[in-house]
Design a protein around this motif. Structure first.
Motif, short mmCIF file in Angstrom:
data_model
loop_
_atom_site.label_atom_id
_atom_site.label_comp_id
_atom_site.label_asym_id
_atom_site.label_seq_id
_atom_site.Cartn_x
_atom_site.Cartn_y
_atom_site.Cartn_z
N ASP A 1 1.23 15.16 -10.80
CA ASP A 1 1.60 15.49 -12.18
C ASP A 1 0.41 16.04 -12.93
O ASP A 1 0.49 17.07 -13.61
CB ASP A 1 2.12 14.25 -12.91
N ASN A 2 -0.71 15.34 -12.79
CA ASN A 2 -1.88 15.77 -13.53
C ASN A 2 -2.35 17.14 -13.06
O ASN A 2 -2.74 17.98 -13.87
CB ASN A 2 -3.02 14.76 -13.36
N LEU A 3 -2.30 17.36 -11.76
CA LEU A 3 -2.70 18.66 -11.26
C LEU A 3 -1.79 19.74 -11.81
O LEU A 3 -2.26 20.83 -12.18
CB LEU A 3 -2.66 18.67 -9.72
N ALA A 4 -0.50 19.42 -11.84
CA ALA A 4 0.43 20.42 -12.39
C ALA A 4 0.07 20.74 -13.82
O ALA A 4 0.09 21.90 -14.25
CB ALA A 4 1.86 19.89 -12.30
N PRO B 1 0.81 -1.22 0.00
CA PRO B 1 0.00 0.00 0.00
C PRO B 1 0.84 1.27 0.00
O PRO B 1 0.48 2.26 -0.62
CB PRO B 1 -0.83 -0.11 1.28
N ILE B 2 1.98 1.22 0.69
CA ILE B 2 2.79 2.44 0.74
C ILE B 2 3.31 2.80 -0.64
O ILE B 2 3.22 3.94 -1.09
CB ILE B 2 3.96 2.25 1.73
N ALA B 3 3.84 1.77 -1.32
CA ALA B 3 4.40 2.03 -2.65
C ALA B 3 3.31 2.53 -3.59
O ALA B 3 3.51 3.49 -4.34
CB ALA B 3 5.04 0.76 -3.20
N PHE B 4 2.14 1.86 -3.49
CA PHE B 4 1.08 2.29 -4.40
C PHE B 4 0.66 3.71 -4.11
O PHE B 4 0.42 4.51 -5.02
CB PHE B 4 -0.12 1.34 -4.27
N ASP B 5 0.55 4.04 -2.82
CA ASP B 5 0.16 5.41 -2.48
C ASP B 5 1.13 6.42 -3.06
O ASP B 5 0.73 7.46 -3.58
CB ASP B 5 0.10 5.57 -0.95
N LYS B 6 2.40 6.08 -2.96
CA LYS B 6 3.40 7.02 -3.46
C LYS B 6 3.23 7.23 -4.96
O LYS B 6 3.18 8.36 -5.45
CB LYS B 6 4.80 6.48 -3.15
N VAL B 7 3.10 6.10 -5.68
CA VAL B 7 2.94 6.21 -7.14
C VAL B 7 1.68 6.99 -7.47
O VAL B 7 1.68 7.89 -8.33
CB VAL B 7 2.88 4.80 -7.77
N PHE B 8 0.63 6.66 -6.75
CA PHE B 8 -0.65 7.31 -7.02
C PHE B 8 -0.56 8.81 -6.79
O PHE B 8 -0.98 9.62 -7.62
CB PHE B 8 -1.71 6.67 -6.11
N ASN B 9 0.01 9.18 -5.66
CA ASN B 9 0.10 10.61 -5.36
C ASN B 9 0.97 11.34 -6.38
O ASN B 9 0.66 12.46 -6.78
CB ASN B 9 0.65 10.83 -3.94
N ASP B 10 2.04 10.67 -6.78
CA ASP B 10 2.89 11.30 -7.79
C ASP B 10 2.12 11.60 -9.06
O ASP B 10 2.16 12.70 -9.61
CB ASP B 10 4.08 10.38 -8.12
#
Lengths: 336, 452
Positions: free
Chosen positions: A308-311, A295-304
């Motif tokens: 990016d999309n928000l940027a 879950p931690i890894a997925f959260d990190k990827v997801f947030n990244d």
């Protein structure tokens, strides 16, 4: 003079009694058709009387061709009751891909058929200018089944194919022309689109007849699917769906599919439906294909990704603001 | 029924006969039977003209009624007409071949009857009169066949850009596109120009033989990520507009279609922009005058797709039973990075171009103000000189000197390029927005899947 033509197709095969193996083959084929619903190439039955003709080929039809055939049929002149035209495409690995077509004006009466050869050649040259890779692969006619005049037209196309494939590479790969029939009148109550290959039945030196064998036809219309069948099924579509609407539609379909799968699993567990191993395997494959991440890894990827999309979204709105300002500056009152 | 008004004027010994008809539209071929009749062709023309006039009258009268004109006014106008036509008949003893004379007599009660035929009248009027008011183009209706052909042609040759011709009909406020054919891609070679024209003529001739509408209504072109707003597009539009009253350009973007959306757009130049372009005048004042900004250059028209019943029957038969189609697979793809990256690259390039254009403007303004200062200085000097000369009793020199280079007007750079670039940038921004939105959807879905 040409003797009578053998009308063929998986369901009817008439012939002299000598061709008993043909009859057997026909019965077997009918059996196959009943069980599997698929026509089989008639390879086994006709080998006795002439050298093995074409390699086993199948045909694949692009949706453009179907659309253009229907369009030509709707626009045909009043006295004609069927439309004839040329098929263009490519041949590769035993599969004839039919990619394009155009109608050729013709005159048909009880005993003779006249085709406008000049027109056919002119259009062929014009089409080659656009796309030199699409070559003559056959011809089509609307209407159910193969008729008497078709044999003559087919001969003409065989000759044309020989003439047009002048370079050696093509001649090696040459496959005899395909004949496509599109039943626009729905005579059997269903849409029947069939492709045939012709083979000459000859006894010794005399050619008796031409036999049209049906070949498998792949009608999966991937391009039309891409665009969306909704656009092509209705007679009028008011608005082309834009990105988000399309997204929504896809999501809904996915949701419906997941619902179905869920219900099925529920039913099997409760014992209401007999479990089917294949389906079960498919389901477990599908579930296993979701990548397993902590879950931690997925959260990190997801947030990244979200950042990016928000940027991107922010950047594009910033640029739009900049454009507004730039325009005001450009057309503002001059310095004078 | 004919009423005669006969009066005799003493001074010129001529008998004036004024003929007045009770029923409109009934003409007679000559004032005197057997004499002075028109030949059939001109009689026909006259008949048409009279019918047109009559319908125009009806429309006018109806409109006047609707807008509350008083009956007396209408009467007055008709009586004027009577008077004006009256003297035309007085020619002398010999009657010349004259057009059948129609004198209107307005019956107000009849106006009420005409109200229900107004719609028919209007259409007839449009058909008969040569100057029509064309309704604005509201919708482009394409056939599924044309859509598929465009998609096929553009996809085959992507990433090269290709063009083709659209054929169809122009009906009222709808432009129907029923068929299309592709143009061969040619290299830049002068002698192939004629070939291109020949190819076009050949195709149109052949298509006409199979009853395809061979009316050109525009052209289509493929584009790469939406970078199609160029000067060439505008030039092509102007060329087409000279020959065809209404034409449209369809833009197809194969790269965006791989994302699952059908990126088909119909474009037209706005009329105000076309006027400006014809005069080739893109200075700031003119643009401010017309209130033309960069959004007003191109006008996007909604597209409708229609199919013949036969085709839709076939497609309904042949549709596979699977509830998921290829387009869904495309839309739910997670890897949109290459597409977005390319979009961003193009966007950055365009921004650089835009800043170059803005620099050009700044340079121009700076030059202009410098020139102004120079002019002022020179003028001052002249004035001082003139004072001196006046004091010395000589002729004063003129206050302007066109041969002096500082008075040469500096040409203002055209704003067309910056407008086009702005258009492109806004397009890219829109696309990026769209993709970002879709990405959000997909990401949240993935998150939901993971949580389960």
């Amino acid at each position: 003079m040409r003797p009578g033509l053998i009308r063929t197709g998986p369901e009817s095969l008439a012939g002299p009694d000598r061709l008993t193996s043909l009859r057997r083959g026909a019965r077997f084929r009918r059996h196959l058709q009943k069980t599997l619903g698929l026509p089989r190439p008639d390879v086994m039955a006709v080998l006795q009387f002439f050298p093995p003709s074409s390699p086993v080929v199948s045909a694949r039809l692009h949706p453009v061709v179907l659309f253009s055939i229907c369009d030509c049929y709707v626009r045909r002149p009043d006295q004609a009751d069927r439309v004839i035209g040329t098929l263009l495409g490519t041949v590769s690995g035993g599969v004839v891909e039919i990619k394009n077509s155009y109608a050729v004006p013709h005159n048909e009466s009880a005993d003779q058929v006249a085709l406008d050869v000049e027109y056919h050649r002119n259009m062929y040259i014009s089409h080659l200018k656009v796309n030199p890779k699409e070559v003559l692969v056959g011809w089509y006619s609307t209407g159910f089944g193969v008729s008497g005049g078709s044999a003559l037209i087919h001969d003409f196309y065989v000759k044309e194919l020989k003439d047009s494939t002048k370079d050696i590479r093509e001649a090696q790969n040459s496959v005899p022309p395909v004949h496509l029939t599109v039943d626009t009148v729905f005579s059997n109550g269903e849409a029947s689109i069939k492709a045939y290959m012709s083979a000459n039945l000859s006894l010794g030196d005399r050619s008796l007849a031409a036999q049209f064998q049906e070949i498998p036809l792949d009608l999966r219309m991937i391009e039309a699917e891409r665009v969306g069948f909704d656009i092509f099924k209705k007679t009028a579509v008011d608005k082309l769906p834009n990105d988000l609407e399309g997204m929504e539609a896809s999501m809904e379909r996915l949701y419906a599919l997941i619902d179905d799968a869920y219900k099925y699993v529920d039913d099997v567990v409760e014992g209401r439906v007999n479990p089917d191993n294949d389906t079960g395997r498919f389901l477990s494959d599908a579930l296993a294909s979701v990548p397993k991440m902590s879950p931690i890894a997925f959260d990190k990827v997801f947030n990244d990704r979200v950042q990016d999309n928000l940027a991107l979204a922010y950047l594009s709105s910033l640029i739009r603001a900049q454009l507004g300002i730039a325009e005001k500056l450009n057309t503002a009152a001059q310095v004078l | 029924m004919i009423y005669f008004l006969i009066f005799y004027k003493k001074e010129d010994e001529i008998m004036h006969v004024t003929l007045q008809k009770r029923d409109k539209g009934q003409t007679w071929s000559s004032p005197i039977l057997g004499q002075g009749a028109l030949d059939p062709y001109s009689a026909d023309l006259e008949q048409k003209r009279l019918m047109l006039q009559r319908f125009q009258e009806e429309e006018y009268a109806y409109a006047s009624c609707r807008s509350g004109y008083s009956p007396s006014r209408i009467q007055v106008s008709t009586s004027l007409r009577l008077n004006s036509l009256g003297p035309a008949l007085t020619q002398g003893p010999s009657w010349e071949a004259r057009a059948p004379i129609e004198i209107f007599y307005f019956d107000l009660l009849a106006l009420a009857n005409y109200s229900e035929h107004l719609a028919m009248v209007r259409s007839f009027l449009q058909a008969v009169s040569s100057e029509e008011v064309t309704p604005p183009l509201r919708v482009v209706q394409m056939e599924g066949l044309a859509v598929l052909k465009i998609i096929k042609h553009c996809n085959e040759f992507s990433p090269a850009l290709v063009t083709g011709q659209l054929l169809g009909l122009d009906v009222g406020s709808v432009l129907e596109v029923t068929n299309c054919f592709p143009f061969p891609t040619r290299e830049e070679d002068e002698e192939i120009e004629a070939d291109g024209a020949n190819y076009q003529l050949e195709m149109m001739r052949c298509l006409r033989e199979v009853n395809v509408d061979n009316n050109t209504v525009g052209w289509y072109q493929s584009t790469l990520l939406g970078s199609f707003q160029t000067v060439e597009l505008i030039e092509t539009f102007m060329n087409y507009q000279e020959n065809i009253r209404r034409c449209v350009c369809i833009i197809y973007d194969p790269s965006r279609s791989s994302q699952g959306a059908l990126a088909l757009k119909a474009l037209k130049l706005t009329d105000s922009f076309m006027d400006l372009y014809r005069n080739n005048n893109f200075t700031g004042e003119k643009l401010r005058e017309k209130k033309l900004s960069w959004v007003d250059i191109f006008e996007e028209i909604p597209i409708k797709v229609s199919n013949s019943a036969l085709v839709s029957a076939f497609m309904t038969e042949l549709e596979p039973e699977s509830p998921v189609a290829q387009c869904d697979y495309d839309r739910l793809k997670l890897s949109t990075a290459p597409y977005v990256e390319r979009n961003l690259e193009f966007l950055i390039d365009c921004m650089e171009d835009l800043s170059a254009e803005q620099n050009k403007f700044q340079y121009y303004y700076r030059n202009l103000s410098r020139q102004q200062a120079q002019q002022q200085a020179w003028l001052q000097k002249r004035r001082v000189e003139n004072m001196a000369r006046k004091a010395a009793g000589e002729e004063p020199l003129p206050e302007e000197d066109p041969s002096n280079p500082i008075f040469k007007p500096i040409p203002e750079p055209s704003r067309l390029d910056s407008y086009l670039i702005t258009n492109q940038i806004s397009n890219y921004c829109n696309q990026i927005n769209g993709v970002a939105g879709q990405n959000f959807n997909r990401l949240y879905m993935m998150k939901a899947l993971q949580e389960n």
